[in-house]
Motif scaffolding. Structure first.
Motif, mmCIF file in Angstrom:
data_model
loop_
_atom_site.group_PDB
_atom_site.id
_atom_site.type_symbol
_atom_site.label_atom_id
_atom_site.label_comp_id
_atom_site.label_asym_id
_atom_site.label_seq_id
_atom_site.Cartn_x
_atom_site.Cartn_y
_atom_site.Cartn_z
ATOM 1 N N TYR A 72 0.806 -1.221 0.000
ATOM 2 C CA TYR A 72 0.000 0.000 0.000
ATOM 3 C C TYR A 72 0.844 1.279 0.000
ATOM 4 C CZ TYR A 72 0.869 -0.474 5.056
ATOM 5 O OH TYR A 72 1.455 -0.631 6.275
ATOM 6 N N GLU A 73 2.150 1.126 0.113
ATOM 7 C CA GLU A 73 3.038 2.284 0.132
ATOM 8 C C GLU A 73 3.693 2.558 -1.226
ATOM 9 O OE1 GLU A 73 4.908 2.534 4.550
ATOM 10 O OE2 GLU A 73 5.564 0.774 3.413
ATOM 11 N N VAL A 74 3.418 1.710 -2.219
ATOM 12 C CA VAL A 74 4.096 1.859 -3.521
ATOM 13 C C VAL A 74 3.068 1.944 -4.642
ATOM 14 C CG1 VAL A 74 6.139 0.642 -2.696
ATOM 15 C CG2 VAL A 74 4.342 -0.642 -3.880
ATOM 16 N N SER A 75 3.538 2.317 -5.825
ATOM 17 C CA SER A 75 2.655 2.484 -6.981
ATOM 18 C C SER A 75 2.270 1.137 -7.594
ATOM 19 C CB SER A 75 3.361 3.331 -8.048
ATOM 20 O OG SER A 75 4.443 2.602 -8.609
ATOM 21 N N GLY A 76 1.299 1.177 -8.504
ATOM 22 C CA GLY A 76 0.883 -0.035 -9.197
ATOM 23 C C GLY A 76 2.020 -0.661 -9.982
ATOM 24 N N GLY A 77 2.800 0.170 -10.648
ATOM 25 C CA GLY A 77 3.931 -0.344 -11.408
ATOM 26 C C GLY A 77 4.956 -1.028 -10.527
ATOM 27 N N GLN A 78 5.206 -0.438 -9.351
ATOM 28 C CA GLN A 78 6.157 -1.042 -8.417
ATOM 29 C C GLN A 78 5.606 -2.349 -7.837
ATOM 30 O OE1 GLN A 78 6.485 2.524 -5.994
ATOM 31 N NE2 GLN A 78 8.607 2.842 -6.660
ATOM 32 N N LYS A 79 4.307 -2.377 -7.584
ATOM 33 C CA LYS A 79 3.689 -3.631 -7.126
ATOM 34 C C LYS A 79 3.877 -4.734 -8.157
ATOM 35 C CE LYS A 79 -0.103 -1.543 -4.474
ATOM 36 N NZ LYS A 79 -1.580 -1.356 -4.428
ATOM 37 N N GLN A 80 3.665 -4.382 -9.437
ATOM 38 C CA GLN A 80 3.777 -5.402 -10.471
ATOM 39 C C GLN A 80 5.221 -5.869 -10.636
ATOM 40 O OE1 GLN A 80 2.126 -7.732 -11.380
ATOM 41 N NE2 GLN A 80 0.739 -7.045 -12.998
ATOM 42 N N ARG A 81 6.170 -4.962 -10.438
ATOM 43 C CA ARG A 81 7.577 -5.375 -10.488
ATOM 44 C C ARG A 81 7.888 -6.349 -9.349
ATOM 45 N NH1 ARG A 81 11.685 -2.291 -13.222
ATOM 46 N NH2 ARG A 81 10.694 -0.997 -14.801
ATOM 47 N N ALA A 82 7.319 -6.095 -8.178
ATOM 48 C CA ALA A 82 7.501 -7.030 -7.061
ATOM 49 C C ALA A 82 6.865 -8.373 -7.384
ATOM 50 C CB ALA A 82 6.897 -6.441 -5.785
ATOM 51 N N ALA A 83 5.708 -8.340 -8.040
ATOM 52 C CA ALA A 83 5.040 -9.581 -8.425
ATOM 53 C C ALA A 83 5.872 -10.355 -9.446
ATOM 54 C CB ALA A 83 3.652 -9.273 -8.992
#
Length: 255
Positions: free
Chosen positions: A144-155
């Motif tokens: 919840y602290e990062v952007s959608g793009g950063q979430k997808q990179r983590a995924a």
């Protein structure tokens, strides 16, 4: 060398009381070479989600075979299927599927934790991947602290950390803005150029234009396929658009 072979796969769903049957997949046959980047496209209800679930060993076909490196995943016992998925498949989802109570690092570690790996081993796997994906500095943060793009990179990092034979991506750009979509598609190309086999289900013509081959599914069967070859993304985009128009207007099958 084929890493994935789908042979005469059919899937028929029967209603609870056996009164109605719906054929979701009808004699689907195709193969994917090691290191290939394949996109699967089709209208809603075409069967592509059922196909993805079958390839992910989340659903068993009514008949046919799905071979991953020669192993028929259809015949794997139920108690062994979770371990098989963890060890052989990586997953990237539209809605990221990250746990909000875990940091990004712990989300990425999760498949290795379930496999009983030590922290030192997990960290040694993570660091080069995080550097490659440009997320090293945000690993301690929560989703919840990062952007959608950063979430997808983590995924994507979570999908890569087990060194899977095949990555399955389900509408990976669906929840991203245009900038994050561009970044993810460039990232997928880089990962594929490094030798990783990718299979992506998408509605996005833009996303599919980055793949080396596009399979079109209609009425539960392979309708047509396009090879990118030396074409640019723009040229591939136009060919995909033309094929989708033919499908939408009832054009003849040309598999």
């Amino acid at each position: 060398m084929f890493i994935l072979e789908v042979k005469n796969v059919k899937k028929v769903y029967t209603s609870r009381f056996g009164g109605n049957q719906v054929q979701a997949l009808s004699d689907v046959t195709f193969s994917v070479e090691k290191g290939e980047y394949v996109a699967i496209m089709g209208e809603s209800g075409s069967g592509k989600t059922t196909l993805l679930n079958t390839l992910a060993a989340l659903d068993k076909p009514t008949s046919g075979e799905v071979l991953l490196n020669g192993q028929n995943i259809v015949s794997i016992k139920e108690k062994e299927i979770s371990m098989f998925r963890r060890e052989n498949l990586g997953f990237v989802f539209q809605d990221f599927n990250l746990l909000d109570t875990f940091s990004l690092q712990d989300n990425i570690f999760l498949p290795l934790v379930l496999s009983g790996k030590s922290y030192e081993e997990m960290n040694s796997h993570l660091q080069p991947i995080a550097k490659k994906l440009g997320i090293s500095d945000i690993l301690p943060k929560f989703p919840y602290e990062v952007s959608g793009g950063q979430k997808q990179r983590a995924a994507v990092a979570r999908a890569l950390i087990t060194n899977p034979q095949l990555i399955l991506a389900d509408e990976p750009t669906g929840a991203l803005d245009s900038h994050s979509t561009e970044e993810l598609l460039r990232l997928f190309t880089t990962i594929n150029q490094g030798g990783q086999t990718l299979l992506m289900v998408t509605h996005s013509t833009k996303a599919a234009s980055h793949a080396s081959r596009v399979l079109f599914i209609k009425d539960g069967a392979v309708f047509h396929q396009l090879y990118k070859g030396s074409m640019s993304n723009e040229e591939m985009y136009q060919l995909i658009s033309d094929t989708l128009n033919i499908m939408a207007t009832g054009g003849a099958r040309n598999a």
